[in-house]
Every structure is written in C-alpha cells, then in structure tokens.
Design an enzyme around this catalytic site. Structure first.
Site, PDB file in Angstrom:
ATOM      1  N   THR A   1     -13.163 -39.546 -14.578  1.00 36.64           N
ATOM      2  CA  THR A   1     -11.758 -39.742 -14.961  1.00 36.64           C
ATOM      3  C   THR A   1     -11.143 -38.352 -15.122  1.00 36.64           C
ATOM      4  O   THR A   1     -11.837 -37.349 -14.924  1.00 36.64           O
ATOM      5  CB  THR A   1     -11.650 -40.498 -16.302  1.00 36.64           C
ATOM      6  N   CYS A   2      -9.859 -38.301 -15.519  1.00 35.88           N
ATOM      7  CA  CYS A   2      -9.239 -36.982 -15.623  1.00 35.88           C
ATOM      8  C   CYS A   2      -9.830 -36.157 -16.770  1.00 35.88           C
ATOM      9  O   CYS A   2      -9.717 -34.934 -16.782  1.00 35.88           O
ATOM     10  CB  CYS A   2      -7.730 -37.100 -15.748  1.00 35.88           C
TER      11      CYS A   2
END
Lengths: 423, 263
Positions: free
Chosen positions: A49-50
């Site tokens: 994910t980020c």
C-alpha cells in the site's frame, strides 16, 4: 511451519524508499513466482500500500528464507541489501500473526483505525491465491484475520472519532443534526479544504450543497463535482436562511459573515440550529456568532482540539482492540496445534486400511470365497466396523491436540476411547 | 419472585449502561438491553399473576402505582430504544426505575388486598393511561435535560465522555417531540376516562377535587406546549425548556395531590 514477515512502513522508511519498494499490480506475478521458486518457502503473500510493503512467508526456517526474500526485493528495487535492512523489520511466529491482525485492524496505520487497510489486506490475500502463494496456512490466516478485524471494528471504537480536520467538521455537524439527508450546506470558497469537506459531506449523505467563490468558475467546478449548485459571491448571503451548515475557507481579510447577518437569518429560520465551520485564517466568520442561541461556530483551532481529543480516544480504543487481537491469535494457534496431529491420523488410518486389506485377502483364501458379491459384503462389514472403532479416538485425538499437556498412556487411552467408568 | 427479579434486572441494566458509557464495549450495550427487556417482562408477569389470582390490578395502593410507573418507564425506554437506538437514555431512566421500585418496596411491595374502589373498567383505563402518560412526560423531560447538557458541550467545545456518549441534538429533539406528543395523547385519554369514572362512581364531576384540579392544570400546560409547537413552531431549545417546565407542573400536581389528600 511458521509465518515470518519482512516489511517496511511509514515508521521505518521515508516516502521515497516506500515508493521504490512498492509492488505494482503488473509485477506481482513475477515476484510471487520468484519467491515461490524457493522450495523451502511453502506459501507467500505480499501487501503493498502507499504506507507499507510487506512480504509474508510460510517456512520451516525463517532466518534463511527471509534472507532469500530480502535478496529478491533488493534485486527487484535495485537497492543494496545492507541499505534495505536499515528500513525493514522482521517478525516471525506469533509476532508475525499478531502483526497482520494489527495491520488489518488499522492499529499499525499512519492514521490509527483507518478502515481502508482492511480492504487492502483482503485484496492482498486474494492476489496471493491468484498467484499461487496461498496454501492451507494462509487460507486459514485470512479467515482468522477477517474474523478478528471484524470483531475489533464492531466491538471497539477504533474507527470512530475522526482524526482529520475535514472529517471532524462533518462529524461535528452530525452531532448537531444527526442525519444530514435533509440538511443543506453552503460552502464559501473553492480551495482544497472546502473541496475535502464538501466531498465528506456528500459521502455522509448531505441533502444539498451550494458553493460560492470570488471566482465564479471555480465555484461552478466544485459544485459540479459534488452535484451541487453555484451562487455568485456577492449574493451568497441570500442563501443563509436555507443553509444549515456553512463551511468557509477563503483568503478574505475581513469577516464575511457577521453576528448581525446571522441574527437576521435566525429570525427567518425560526431559530432552527445553524453550524458554522470556519477553516480560514484570518477568520471569515465572526466568533461572536457563537454567542447566539442555536448557532454553533467552530474555528480551525477548535477543530484541531476535536482531532486531538479523538486521537487520544482512539489510542484508548487500541488497548481494547489488542484484547480481541490476542484472542484471535490464541484461536489461530489452537487451529495450528490441531493441524500437527493430521499426519498422525493419516498414518493411523493408512495402517488400519492396510491391515484390513491383508486380513480380507487371508480370509478369502482360507475359506475359498470367490463370489465377488459376497466378498464386497464382508468388506463393507469390516470397513464399517473399522470406521466405528476409529471414530471416537480420532475425534478425541484431534480435539485434545490443541490442548497443551502430557498424558500417561493409560490416561491417554481413557481420553481417546472415552473410558469414563474405569477406576 | 417476579417483583425481586424485576428489581434485580433494573439494577443490572443500570450497572451495565454505566459501564458502557465509561468503557464503550458494545457487548455491554446488548446486555443492558437484555436486562431492560427482562425487567419489563418480569414486572408484566407480576401484574398478570396478580390478575390471574385476584382478578384485580394493584392501582389502589401507593406501592402498586409506583410499581406500574417503574414498569411504564421501562416500557418507554424499550420503545424509544427501538426507535432511536440511544442507550444513554437508560443512564437517566434506570435510576428512576430503581428508585420507584424501592419506594414501592418500602410502601409495602405487592399489595395483598386491593382496594375494592380501585377496581372497575374506567379506572383501569384511567390509571394506566395517566401513569404511562406521566412516564412519557418524564422521558421527554430527561430528553430536555440531555439537550441542554449536550448543547452546552457543543457551545463550550468540551469533547469529553458526555459529548461522545450523548446523541446528536437533532435526535434528542426528535425524541422529545415523540415522547411529548405520545405522553400528551395518553395523558388526555387518562384524564377523560378519569372524568367518566368519577361520573359513574360518584354520580357527578367534582371540579373542586384537588386531583382533578391539578390534573387539569398539567393537561392545560402540556396542551399549551403541544398546540404552540404545532401552530407557531418552537426551536429545539425552547421545546427542551418547555418539557422541563411542563414536568415541574406534573410534580407540583402529584405533590399537591399528596399534600391535599393527606392534609
């Protein structure tokens, strides 16, 4: 077999490193196949994910095999292994299972308790199945992760009490108006904060939005994005009587809405409540308006105080969440312990089957039975008898395997065959 | 037995709602509601048993009246929970329920002999409706108090436990309106049936009866509030205030009745 995780997140690595290591959807197949090519890694999963990149592996020897994953990652992102080690963490065994429960519940997120991560973890499990990384262990882990996360989100307030200014503003509006479906909002300004707040209002189900801005085109653009209407800046005060929520964030140096304006508006509204959110610095809304009856004014500082209080509340809820995570962990390990007995059960069954075949052959040759139908009937009887005899001890063996402890042979027999009356 | 069980349930419901407010575990909310419903079931069972054994309802005694008021409060809580899903209401209602049951206990518990004058069709309409109406007025007053407390929290920007636990102002306002209107209509039926009962029992309506005078004063105040709301409209804050003023009048009625009757 145990679970191990190699990962980095917003606490251990700067955004630049996280970007470099992030795994794109198109790269997943290749990385999964590289990891799974190691014979000692039985299952694997990647969460990207980020704010985090994590590699989960199921292996017998996590120390050696996590190194091989590190090598694959370092080759993939073209970063030196020693450099990469500075940003990564490793968990194994119970710690790694606890870690994934914490991650999925949002306890390890940048914004504690944020709900999106749960969806991202579920997607990662799906990808892991798709690219051949999932086996019995990870499939069961997925089941327990979902179960535990749902409990955390249902029984604790970890996702309640917003921790961003624009969310907090909308949350405060619901504390006054309850449902916003029959309420109207007036947005003064079309900057980023106004845009965020308008979008949150739409998500909450606001009845209608009117946008005003000195540059009318900008007001029209934002109104278009949130399915609202735009009004010219010099006419926005005519909208006040119909507006329940007013959010203002402009660069104006003077007050845009004064106490006198609102006093007049309240008379027209039959003193129905109004909520003003002033995110602008310097202020757009006269703070004296808060002195009027049924009118509430919140400035950016007030909203920050709400956010701080909410953050503290979420930290308290995290302690409660850990109780559910530990309970989930215990259940998962009970399952894992019970799995250790499966090879023993299989071997015992096989031994019984072999003996049965042997005896059937001996029996048919000794009594010279050649009629196949008759033989099938005898086999049916022996199989049924064998299954009946094995059923109770195997069931008890499976149940007892999750309980830690040692038994003497006679005690074990009593438990397996349920010989309760033996003194 | 049902009497003791209903006391136990009310106390446990109060305990669990308090724990819920401070600890926030959702399971505590579910347990609170289970005890509230059980309390209602046990107190109803107690009245049903009395009806089956003696063919009367215990309205002719102070203990019977307080027991029924406690039961009516539980009933209003359950109804309002089903509609608004707000547990905080219990934090105010359950202490009153426990208090009324304790008063009933000190006043003699379940009456062994029922006053024969307190039996009759119109009286059985009059007393339950008046008491249920009063319970609704009590809950609307609780709503009024909650409105003022939550309104203060919002104005003063206090974001503590009260702010988080109390419902939104709009929900409290809706709750006040619902309980106010239901209370008013129920109380009106209670008052009219009381007049009819008086006519049947005494052959005339004694307008100098202190009970009747204070009941009519209460009715006039509440009808004033409801009609004013309907015709002119009222801000939520004024409605909250009116429920508190209205209930003070109900208290005066009951204290006044007790004073005149006893005096």
């Amino acid at each position: 077999m145990q679970l191990a995780v190699l990962g980095l997140n917003h606490n251990t690595a700067p955004v630049g490193v996280r970007e470099t290591l992030a795994v794109d959807g198109s790269e997943l197949a290749e990385i999964y196949s590289e990891i799974m090519s190691n014979d000692r890694i039985y299952e694997a999963m990647i969460i990207s994910t980020c704010n985090r990149v994590e590699y989960y592996i199921v292996t017998d020897d996590f120390l050696c095999n996590i190194e091989s994953v590190l090598e694959i990652v370092s080759e993939h992102c073209k970063m030196d292994r020693s450099e990469l080690r500075k940003y990564t963490y490793i968990h194994c065994g119970e710690d790694s299972v606890r870690h994934i429960f914490r991650v999925a519940s949002g306890l390890d997120s940048l914004v504690m308790g944020e709900p999106q991560i749960f969806g991202q973890v579920k997607d990662s499990f799906e990808n892991c199945r798709l690219y051949g990384g999932a086996g019995t262990f990870l499939k069961k882990l997925e089941e327990y992760t979902i179960k535990t996360t749902k409990k955390v989100r249902t029984y604790t307030g970890i996702g309640e009490n917003p921790v961003s200014v624009s969310y907090a503003a909308v949350e405060l509006a619901t504390k006054i108006f309850g449902s916003l479906s029959d309420k109207h909002a007036l947005i003064i300004g079309a900057g980023e904060m106004c845009e965020l707040a308008s979008k949150h209002l739409v998500t909450t189900g606001i009845g209608g939005i009117t946008v005003t801005n000195r540059t009318f085109e900008k007001a029209q653009r934002l109104a278009g994005e949130v399915n609202g209407s735009a009004v010219e800046f010099d006419r926005f005060k005519t909208c006040l009587p119909d507006s329940d929520i007013i959010i203002s964030s402009t660069g104006a140096t003077d007050l845009l809405v004064t106490a006198a304006d609102v006093k007049e508006t309240m008379a027209q509204r039959k003193r129905r409540p109004m909520f003003f959110i002033d995110i602008a610095v310097p202020r757009d809304i006269d703070p004296l308006i808060n002195e009027l009856e049924n009118v509430y004014v919140y400035s950016i500082d007030d909203l920050k105080a709400v956010v701080d209080a909410n953050r503290k509340q979420r930290e308290k809820e995290a302690v409660k969440a850990m109780e559910y995570i530990d309970a989930g962990l215990e259940m998962f390990y009970e399952w894992l312990e019970s799995m250790k007995i499966i090879p023993v059960i299989k071997s015992l069954r096989q031994q019984f089957e072999e003996k049965k075949e042997e005896e059937l052959k001996r029996f048919s040759s000794k009594f010279k039975i050649e009629d196949k139908e008759e033989l099938a009937k005898i086999e049916y009887l022996v199989t049924a008898y064998m299954n009946k005899v094995l059923h109770t001890p195997l069931k008890n063996l499976k149940n007892a395997s999750a309980v830690k402890g040692r038994y003497s042979l006679d005690e074990a027999l009593k438990i397996l065959f349920e010989l309760e009356d033996v003194k | 037995m049902f009497f003791d069980l209903s006391i136990l349930c009310a106390v446990l419901a109060l305990l669990h709602v308090t724990l819920f407010i401070f600890m926030g575990h959702q399971r505590l909310a579910a347990i609170t509601n289970i005890f509230a419903v059980l309390g209602l079931v046990f107190s109803s069972a107690q009245f049903i048993t009395l009806w089956q054994t003696k063919h009367v309802l215990p309205f002719g005694s102070v203990s019977g009246l307080f027991l029924f008021l406690a039961q009516a409060l539980m009933l209003v809580y359950v109804m309002m929970y089903v509609k608004y899903r707000r547990l905080t209401l219990g934090l105010f209602i359950f202490p009153l329920t426990v208090l009324f049951i304790i008063i009933a206990r000190f006043a003699g518990g379940i009456p062994a002999n029922v006053n024969p004058h307190a039996a009759g069709f119109w009286l059985y309409i009059h007393l339950p409706f008046t008491i249920i109406g009063t319970a609704f007025f009590m809950v609307s007053t609780i709503g009024g108090i909650m409105y003022f407390v939550q309104e203060r929290q919002l104005k003063n920007k206090n974001f503590g436990i009260i702010f988080r636990s109390f419902p939104p102002l709009d929900t409290i306002d809706k709750l006040i309106n619902t309980t106010l209107y239901i209370g008013f209509y129920t109380f009106t039926i209670g008052l009219l049936s009381g007049l009819i009962w008086m006519m049947y029992a005494k052959g005339m309506i004694n307008i100098y009866s202190p009970k009747l005078v204070f009941a009519i004063i209460t009715w006039i105040i509440y009808s004033g509030i409801t009609f004013y709301k309907q015709i002119k409209g009222m801000s939520p804050k004024d409605t909250a205030l009116s429920t508190i003023v209205g209930f003070i009048s109900v208290l005066i009625t009951y204290v006044g009745v007790a004073f005149f009757v006893m005096g």
